[in-house]
Design a protein around this motif. Structure first.
Motif, PDB file in Angstrom:
ATOM      1  N   UNK A 111      60.611  35.613  19.034  1.00  0.00           N
ATOM      2  CA  UNK A 111      62.009  35.856  18.710  1.00  0.00           C
ATOM      3  C   UNK A 111      62.324  37.341  18.560  1.00  0.00           C
ATOM      4  N   UNK A 112      61.358  38.188  18.850  1.00  0.00           N
ATOM      5  CA  UNK A 112      61.583  39.634  18.763  1.00  0.00           C
ATOM      6  C   UNK A 112      60.645  40.313  19.747  1.00  0.00           C
ATOM      7  N   UNK A 113      60.696  41.614  19.817  1.00  0.00           N
ATOM      8  CA  UNK A 113      59.896  42.363  20.785  1.00  0.00           C
ATOM      9  C   UNK A 113      58.427  41.998  20.731  1.00  0.00           C
ATOM     10  N   UNK A 114      57.841  41.790  21.902  1.00  0.00           N
ATOM     11  CA  UNK A 114      56.400  41.560  21.989  1.00  0.00           C
ATOM     12  C   UNK A 114      55.704  42.915  22.009  1.00  0.00           C
ATOM     13  N   UNK A 115      54.740  43.094  21.120  1.00  0.00           N
ATOM     14  CA  UNK A 115      54.075  44.384  20.970  1.00  0.00           C
ATOM     15  C   UNK A 115      52.684  44.418  21.591  1.00  0.00           C
ATOM     16  N   UNK A 116      52.067  43.267  21.816  1.00  0.00           N
ATOM     17  CA  UNK A 116      50.728  43.279  22.379  1.00  0.00           C
ATOM     18  C   UNK A 116      50.379  41.957  23.036  1.00  0.00           C
ATOM     19  N   UNK A 117      49.637  42.021  24.136  1.00  0.00           N
ATOM     20  CA  UNK A 117      49.133  40.824  24.814  1.00  0.00           C
ATOM     21  C   UNK A 117      47.722  41.110  25.313  1.00  0.00           C
ATOM     22  N   UNK A 118      46.885  40.054  25.358  1.00  0.00           N
ATOM     23  CA  UNK A 118      45.530  40.243  25.882  1.00  0.00           C
ATOM     24  C   UNK A 118      44.953  38.916  26.338  1.00  0.00           C
ATOM     25  N   UNK A 119      44.212  38.958  27.474  1.00  0.00           N
ATOM     26  CA  UNK A 119      43.575  37.784  28.055  1.00  0.00           C
ATOM     27  C   UNK A 119      42.157  37.615  27.525  1.00  0.00           C
ATOM     28  N   UNK A 120      41.691  36.371  27.560  1.00  0.00           N
ATOM     29  CA  UNK A 120      40.294  36.059  27.269  1.00  0.00           C
ATOM     30  C   UNK A 120      39.873  34.895  28.148  1.00  0.00           C
ATOM     31  N   UNK A 121      38.591  34.848  28.516  1.00  0.00           N
ATOM     32  CA  UNK A 121      38.042  33.783  29.355  1.00  0.00           C
ATOM     33  C   UNK A 121      37.051  32.977  28.529  1.00  0.00           C
ATOM     34  N   UNK A 122      37.235  31.650  28.505  1.00  0.00           N
ATOM     35  CA  UNK A 122      36.302  30.761  27.808  1.00  0.00           C
ATOM     36  C   UNK A 122      35.984  29.593  28.738  1.00  0.00           C
TER      37      UNK A 122
END
Length: 733
Positions: A111-122
Motif C-alpha cells: 500500500x506504499x512505496x516498495x523499498x526492496x526486493x530480492x529473489x531466492x531459489x529453493x
C-alpha cells in the motif's frame, strides 16, 4: 568466481552510472548515460561462465524507468537494450526475450512505496521477498504449473494464483502470496535472503530473511519447522540515541553475522553466539564521518586523533589490537561532541582537552571525563594513571563520570557519580515515565575493553563542556592553541575588516585577552610557532600576517604585527588556504588556491621591529607549482636523516604529495624542493583534502617503535568524508 567488474553510482544526484573493468594491467572506466533523473539503484549479473563476456546491468532511477545494459565480448561496447516503467507500489515481473524485456505480471498488495526486493531459489521453486513503506514484508512463491494440475478439479482452499506463460518455451508459472510478515513499526527499507552455500556438492538456499527498518531494528525471520509459518527469530537494533533507523542490512556468507547501516552513516555488526543460536551480540565494526571532515588533530602524545566534520560530530579515533593478534587497527572509541551545527575546526589543549568551532558564534571547550580515560586505557593498553591523577589535581572540583545533552540543548552537561540512578531498573523506569520522556540524565558508565558500538558512541562517550567563549560576530572558521597550552587564537567568517579580527583567549581564565585586526576577509587558518613566539594567520584576502609575542602584561601576553604581505608584496594571487611552521620556528609555509606552495623566512626575527618592514620576511624557496589548488599543508616535526624538512601538500583534487625542502645559501636554491611521494588514486582522497597533520613524534601510534623509529605518521581528512592515517618511512624520502 572473482568479479572483475565494479558498477557504482558515484553521485546520488547524477543521472549516470560509472562502470569500471579492472584487469591486472588496466582499469577502464565507462559512464552509462541515459537516465533523465537521479539513479537510485543498480545491480549486475553475468550471463555466461566467461567473466569477460555477456555482462548484464540493471539500473533504476527517479525518472520511473529501469534500464537494462548489456556488454558482449571483452572488447565490446555497452549499449542500451531496454527501458521499462518502474512502479513504486507494485511488484513487477519482467520476462526476458532475447535482449528485450516484456512486462509479464503485476503483483499488487503493498500500500506504499516498495523499498526492496530480492529473489531466492529453493529446490525447483523461486521465492520473491519485498518490503515497503507500509511496514510489511511480503513473500511470493513462483513455481512451475503443470497442465495436469491445472485441469484437475481441486475443491481445497488455496491462495489465489497469478499465472503467466513464457512465450519462448510455453512454460506456465504460478505466483502465490506465501506469507505477509508484520513486525516492524516503521518503513521497511531492505529485505535480504541468507546467501546460498554449497553442501555435498549441491547448492542450498537457507530459508531465512533479514529486514531493516526505520524503527531502528533489524529482524531475522525464519519459517517454523512444523507449521511452516514465518516467525520472528531475532530482533537486534539500537536503543536510544538520536538516529533515524536502518537503511540496509546483509548476512555474512555463512549467516553467522549481520551487518546494517543507519541513517547517520554508521555500520552495526552483530555476531551469533556459538552456544545459544538465538543470542546475537554487537561486535566491533568500522565507523566514521558521513559528511565532509573539516579538521583533524593529533593529541600531544600522539596516541589518538580527533576530527570534526559537517555531520555535526566530533570523533576520537585510537589504535586497537585484538587479543592474540599483532595487527593494529584504528577505531572510533569516543564521540565527544554531537552538535546541532556543522563543525569547522578544533584545537587540542593538552592531552585530554580540546576547543571546537562550528557554524555558530561560540567556541566550546571540552574536557575528558573519568569514564572515557579509564576506557581509553583499557582499549588501547596505554597507562593513563598519571594523566587521570593530573586532571583530578589540576581541577579542584570532582572529575565527572561522563556527559549528556539536555533536552533541546546544545551543551554537553557533566554527569557525576551521584547523578546516575543506582540500578538499571530504576533508570529504565525513570526513562519510561511520561513526564521523563526527555530525561536530563541518561548516561550510563561503561567498562570497555574494545571499541564501543554505535549506540554507546552516541549516548555514553560524550565529553562535558566546561566553557563557552563568546566574542565573534559570525560563524567560527578556524582555531589554534599554542604549544604551552596557555593561549587560544580564533577567527570567524568575515567580509569586512572589523569582523576578520583574530581573538586571543586565556586557557586559565577563559577570558578574551586581545583582538588582532589586520585582514579584510575571513582568516582561513592560524598557526602558533613551535617556540610560541609567533602567531601566523592566512586569509581569503590573499595575504598572510605574522604576530610577535611581546613582554607579558598583567592581563597576559600581547601580540603585535611584525610582518605581513599586501597588494604590493603579495606572492599569492588567490585565497591562501593553509599554513604551517618548521619545527625550529625559522620558516613557515603557505599554500594557496593559485597552486603555489611557498616557504617564507630568511630574517632574524629575534630583533625588535616596529610596523611592517618590506624586507623583513621574504620567500626563501622557489615557488612550488603543485599543479592544482592547494588546500592543506603540514610540515613534520621530525626531519629526514640528512636534515631536510618534510612537507605534505594536499590538493583540491584529493591528491596528497610529500616533498622535502632545505635552504642552501642566501638565495633560493634551484633544487630546494624534492618531490618524494605522490599518493596514487587508491590512497588519495576522492574530493578536496581539508587538513593535514603530522604526528609530532617518531614511531606509529599503537606500536612499540617510538624511539629512533624509521616511521612517521600523517593524518589527513577530506570532503569525501574520510579520515586517513599514512605510515611514512622517513629513511626512504
Amino acid at each position: 568466481k572473482a568479479s572483475r567488474f565494479v558498477v557504482s553510482i558515484y553521485d546520488e544526484h547524477t543521472t549516470n552510472l560509472n562502470f569500471s573493468l579492472r584487469t591486472k594491467e588496466l582499469v577502464k572506466s565507462v559512464t552509462l548515460e541515459g537516465h533523465t533523473e537521479a539513479v537510485c539503484a543498480v545491480d549486475a549479473v553475468y550471463q555466461s561462465d566467461e567473466p569477460d563476456l555477456d555482462l548484464l546491468i540493471a539500473s533504476a532511477a527517479s525518472d520511473s524507468t529501469v534500464r537494462i545494459w548489456s556488454r558482449h565480448g571483452s572488447e565490446g561496447n555497452l549499449f542500451l537494450n531496454a527501458a521499462t516503467t518502474y512502479w513504486l507500489n507494485k511488484n513487477v515481473i519482467f520476462n526476458r526475450n532475447f535482449i528485450q524485456f516484456q512486462k509479464t505480471l503485476i503483483l499488487p498488495g503493498h500500500e506504499d512505496w516498495i523499498r526492496g526486493i530480492e529473489w531466492a531459489v529453493c529446490d525447483e521453486d523461486l521465492f520473491l521477498a519485498s518490503c515497503a513503506q507500509d511496514c510489511l514484508i511480503r513473500i511470493w512463491k513462483v513455481c512451475m504449473k503443470s497442465k495436469e494440475s491445472s485441469e484437475t478439479e481441486d475443491y481445497s482452499i488455496r491462495l489465489k494464483e497469478n499465472v503467466f506463460t513464457v512465450k519462448d518455451t510455453g512454460t506456465t508459472y504460478a505466483v502465490t502470496l506465501e506469507s505477509v510478515l508484520a513486525g516492524h513499526e516503521n518503513w521497511v527499507y531492505a529485505v535480504h535472503w541468507q546467501p546460498s552455500f554449497t553442501k555435498g556438492g549441491s547448492i542450498q538456499q537457507p530459508m531465512r530473511i533479514l529486514s531493516a527498518s526505520m524503527d531502528k531494528t533489524v529482524i531475522l525471520w525464519e519459517p517454523d519447522k512444523e507449521s511452516g509459518v514465518w516467525l520472528e527469530q531475532v530482533r537486534v537494533g539500537e536503543v536510544g540515541g538520536n538516529t533515524l533507523g536502518f537503511f540496509d542490512c546483509q548476512f555474512s556468507p555463512d549467516g553467522s553475522m549481520i551487518i546494517a547501516h543507519a541513517f547517520h552513516g554508521a555500520f552495526h555488526l552483530w555476531k551469533q553466539s556459538s552456544v545459544n543460536k538465538k543470542e546475537w551480540t554487537p561486535d566491533v565494526v568500522i565507523s566514521g564521518h558521513f559528511n565532509s571532515v573539516e579538521d583533524v588533530k593529533w593529541d600531544p602524545e600522539g596516541e589518538f586523533i580527533i576530527s570534526v566534520g559537517l555531520d555535526q560530530t566530533t570523533r576520537l579515533f585510537a589504535p586497537w589490537k585484538r587479543k592474540h593478534e599483532t595487527e593494529v587497527t584504528w577505531h572510533e572509541v569516543a564521540r565527544p561532541q554531537v552538535h546541532g551545527y556543522d563543525m569547522r575546526c578544533l584545537a587540542m589543549i593538552g592531552r585530554f582537552q580540546f576547543v571546537s568551532g562550528a557554524d555558530e558564534k561560540v567556541l566550546r571547550v571540552f574536557r575528558a571525563p573519568k569514564n572515557f580515560i579509564e576506557n581509553f586505557s583499557n582499549i588501547t593498553g596505554i597507562p593513563v594513571e598519571n594523566a587521570l591523577h593530573a586532571l583530578c589535581n589540576s581541577h579542584s572540583s570532582e572529575l565527572p563520570e561522563g556527559a549528556t545533552v539536555p533536552a533541546l540543548g546544545l551543551s554537553n552537561k557533566a554527569v557525576f557519580e551521584g547523578d546516575m540512578p543506582a540500578q538499571p531498573a530504576e533508570y529504565e523506569e525513570t526513562f519510561n515515565t511520561i513526564s521523563n520522556q526527555y530525561p536530563e540524565i541518561y548516561f550510563q558508565p561503561l567498562i570497555l575493553t574494545e571499541p564501543p558500538p554505535e549506540d554507546h558512541l552516541l549516548q555514553n562517550t560524550l565529553w562535558p563542556e566546561i566553557q563557552k567563549l563568546y566574542g565573534h560576530g559570525y560563524e567560527i572558521f578556524c582555531v589554534a592553541c599554542n604549544n604551552s597550552n596557555t593561549l587560544i587564537a580564533s577567527a570567524c567568517k568575515a567580509s569586512k575588516k572589523e569582523h576578520a579580527a583574530i581573538i586571543l583567549w586565556s586557557t586559565t581564565s577563559w577570558k578574551k585577552l586581545q583582538s588582532l585586526s589586520f585582514h579584510n576577509l575571513t582568516v582561513t587558518q592560524l598557526a602558533f610557532s613551535p617556540n610560541d613566539q609567533f602567531l601566523l594567520a592566512v586569509s581569503r584576502d590573499r595575504n598572510w600576517s605574522l604576530w610577535r609575542k611581546q613582554d607579558s602584561s598583567e592581563s597576559g601576553p600581547v601580540f603585535s604585527c611584525c610582518a605581513y604581505t599586501d597588494k604590493n608584496t603579495a606572492v599569492h594571487s588567490r585565497i591562501i588556504w593553509s599554513c604551517d611552521w618548521t619545527p625550529d620556528s625559522k620558516y613557515f609555509v603557505t599554500g594557496s588556491r593559485d597552486k603555489k606552495v611557498i616557504i617564507w623566512g630568511q630574517c632574524d626575527l629575534s630583533m625588535p621591529a616596529e610596523g611592517n618592514i618590506p624586507d623583513l620576511i621574504k620567500p626563501c624557496s622557489t615557488v612550488l607549482d603543485a599543479m592544482d589548488s592547494v588546500t592543506a599543508v603540514s610540515i613534520s616535526h621530525v626531519l629526514t636523516p640528512d636534515g631536510r624538512y618534510i612537507v605534505a601538500v594536499g590538493l583540491e583534487n584529493g591528491k596528497i604529495i610529500l616533498y622535502t625542502w632545505k635552504q642552501s645559501g642566501q638565495e633560493p636554491a634551484l633544487a630546494d624542493w624534492t618531490k618524494c611521494v605522490e599518493m596514487d588514486n587508491s590512497q588519495s582522497h576522492a574530493l578536496a583534502v581539508k587538513r593535514l597533520c603530522w604526528r609530532h613524534h617518531e614511531g606509529r601510534a599503537g606500536h612499540n617503535d617510538q624511539k629512533n623509529s624509521e616511521w612517521l605518521q600523517l593524518a589527513s581528512c577530506g570532503a569525501d568524508h574520510c579520515v586517513k592515517i599514512f605510515n611514512v618511512n622517513r629513511f626512504a624520502l
